[in-house]
Design a protein around this motif. Structure first.
Motif, PDB file in Angstrom:
ATOM      1  N   TRP A  57     -11.281  -4.075  -7.662  1.00  0.00           N
ATOM      2  CA  TRP A  57      -9.848  -4.725  -8.386  1.00  0.00           C
ATOM      3  C   TRP A  57      -9.835  -5.227  -9.535  1.00  0.00           C
ATOM      4  N   GLN A  84       1.137  -7.833   1.354  1.00  0.00           N
ATOM      5  CA  GLN A  84       2.184  -8.416   0.192  1.00  0.00           C
ATOM      6  C   GLN A  84       2.969  -7.753  -0.854  1.00  0.00           C
ATOM      7  N   SER A  85       1.617  -6.919  -1.763  1.00  0.00           N
ATOM      8  CA  SER A  85       1.295  -6.462  -2.476  1.00  0.00           C
ATOM      9  C   SER A  85       1.350  -5.428  -2.796  1.00  0.00           C
ATOM     10  N   CYS A  86       1.078  -4.599  -2.143  1.00  0.00           N
ATOM     11  CA  CYS A  86       0.585  -2.969  -2.034  1.00  0.00           C
ATOM     12  C   CYS A  86       1.159  -1.745  -1.006  1.00  0.00           C
ATOM     13  N   LEU A  87       1.327  -2.434   0.492  1.00  0.00           N
ATOM     14  CA  LEU A  87       1.668  -2.044   1.411  1.00  0.00           C
ATOM     15  C   LEU A  87       3.491  -2.339   1.828  1.00  0.00           C
ATOM     16  N   PHE A 139      -2.934  -8.413  -0.225  1.00  0.00           N
ATOM     17  CA  PHE A 139      -2.863  -7.217  -0.345  1.00  0.00           C
ATOM     18  C   PHE A 139      -1.738  -6.461   0.197  1.00  0.00           C
ATOM     19  N   ASP A 195      -4.503   5.049  -2.217  1.00  0.00           N
ATOM     20  CA  ASP A 195      -3.756   4.319  -3.362  1.00  0.00           C
ATOM     21  C   ASP A 195      -4.037   2.729  -2.841  1.00  0.00           C
ATOM     22  N   THR A 196      -4.323   2.388  -1.591  1.00  0.00           N
ATOM     23  CA  THR A 196      -4.757   0.994  -1.195  1.00  0.00           C
ATOM     24  C   THR A 196      -6.406   0.871  -1.658  1.00  0.00           C
ATOM     25  N   MET A 238      -7.414   0.498  -4.898  1.00  0.00           N
ATOM     26  CA  MET A 238      -7.338  -1.061  -5.165  1.00  0.00           C
ATOM     27  C   MET A 238      -8.107  -1.578  -4.586  1.00  0.00           C
ATOM     28  N   VAL A 258      -0.655   6.475   0.223  1.00  0.00           N
ATOM     29  CA  VAL A 258      -0.336   4.865   0.073  1.00  0.00           C
ATOM     30  C   VAL A 258      -1.733   4.472   0.596  1.00  0.00           C
TER      31      VAL A 258
END
Length: 410
Positions: A335, A309-312, A307, A327-328, A331, A324
């Protein structure tokens, strides 16, 4: 071809949970019953259930834990043969048991205890048990008698109880016989599908899933059934396990019974936690930490890395905008994943769909337009949740049919 079974009141097809219960109930009610099954041993699916300990009922069982085109159909049978009734039978046979999770009852020793109990109950009703009998043909003559031809002879009776199950676990001999017979006698069949089954994913998803294989996390998955005023929503909070082919674990098995091809799964990775508030709290308390460290406080390490790597973005939490983190959090709480399919009947614990309940009496499982024909257990479009519910349906529906047969003997 030899003639067999003269004088039987009922033929039961299938020596599984529902069939044995139906036969024992009818036999002890005075009916002359014969059970026919192609397997060498009775109750094979019972023996492998619950890790060999048989989750034989759930004390919370009610119609709300079952899927069906008619959500009310199961109420009558379940109300007239309850989990307490089956537990009383277990205790009468002095079988030790325990409650493993809320409402879920298991044998202390082995599922063999349940099969032996049912066989003793059948013996008490003088049931004629015919195993290793392959069914060749089933018909109903002009006089209303059912004729079942097997490789060991022909059997006749005015009542036929079909308890041959669904399509799940073919290695144990599962076939589509119940559905075929239903159609032959003019009953509709709701399209069958694997249920309580692991979900599989396409090649793109498997690329990132495979390194996570074996990882388990507690999740919440909300499932939907029906539409309009009949719509129902249920959330399962339980374990989810990553596999080399996709997802498994109790939460996924539950969701699979509701999932339809093309639908997305919405998974809450932090059930019961206000994710947005928690992430802001970690940022405040550990501003110099990075995204992986933050998510590792909430998720298993490998999943946290995925996670992050993909969203932060990289860097310290102090430099991350609150938007941010919001948003995380969104997700993590919702998910969305898109399953490609299921592991199929080979891995499915039960079959969804089956004989249309609109064609059956909810009181005794008899076909409305075919006198003397009963459909019970997994063959019917009634599918329970994971946790002993499907066994309770087998006991209740089998008992209902058995009582009806006993009541009309002679």
């Amino acid at each position: 071809m030899t003639m067999q079974g003269a004088g039987h009141d009922a033929i039961v097809l299938g020596a599984g949970a529902a069939g044995l219960m139906a036969a024992a109930t009818a036999g002890q009610g005075g009916a002359r019953v014969v059970v026919l099954d192609h397997a060498q041993h009775a109750g094979r699916k019972i023996l492998i259930s619950g890790g060999g300990r048989c989750n034989f009922t759930n004390m919370d069982a009610g119609a709300g834990q079952f899927l069906s085109a008619n959500p009310h159909f199961a109420k009558s049978a379940l109300a007239r043969y309850t989990p307490a009734d089956f537990l009383a039978l277990v205790q009468r046979h002095r079988i030790p048991w325990h409650e493993k999770a809320a409402g879920q009852l298991f044998c202390d020793r082995s599922a063999r205890d349940i099969v032996d109990m049912l066989m003793r109950e059948c013996a008490a009703g003088q049931v004629d048990m015919r195993l290793s009998h392959r069914i060749i043909d089933v018909a109903r003559d002009g006089a209303g008698q059912y004729r079942v031809e097997t490789d060991h002879g022909v059997f006749h009776a005015p009542s036929l109880i079909v308890a041959t199950g669904g399509l799940s676990i073919p290695k144990l001999g599962a076939t589509g016989l119940a559905h075929d017979l239903a159609r032959r006698f003019g009953l509709r069949v709701v399209a069958p599908a694997p249920a309580l089954v692991p979900l599989t994913f396409g090649a793109r998803d498997r690329e990132w899933m495979e390194p996570l294989a074996g990882l388990s996390v507690t999740v919440g998955i909300t499932c939907h059934e029906g539409a309009g005023r009949q719509a129902r929503h249920v959330t399962f909070r339980d374990g989810m396990v990553f596999t080399h082919r996709g997802l498994s674990g109790p939460a996924i098995l539950q969701a699979s019974s509701y999932w339809q091809p093309g639908e997305a799964l919405e998974i809450d990775l932090l059930p019961g936690i206000n994710a947005a508030a928690r992430l802001l709290e970690i940022k405040r308390d550990r501003p110099r930490a990075g995204g992986v460290a933050m998510l590792s406080m909430l998720l298993p390490q490998r999943l946290a890395q995925l996670f992050a790597q993909s969203c932060l973005p990289e860097g310290q939490l102090a430099g991350l905008p609150d938007s941010v983190l919001a948003d995380t959090a969104g997700m993590l709480g919702a998910w969305r994943l898109n399953p490609h399919g299921t592991e199929g009947y080979v891995k499915a614990e039960v079959t969804r769909g089956g004989v249309d309940t609109a064609c059956l009496s909810s009181r005794d499982m008899e076909a409305r337009d075919v006198p003397g024909l009963f459909m019970v257990g997994e063959a019917v479009d009634v599918t329970g949740w994971l946790g002993g519910y499907n066994f309770q349906w087998a006991w209740a529906s089998g008992h209902a049919a058995g009582q009806a047969v006993a009541a009309r003997r002679g």
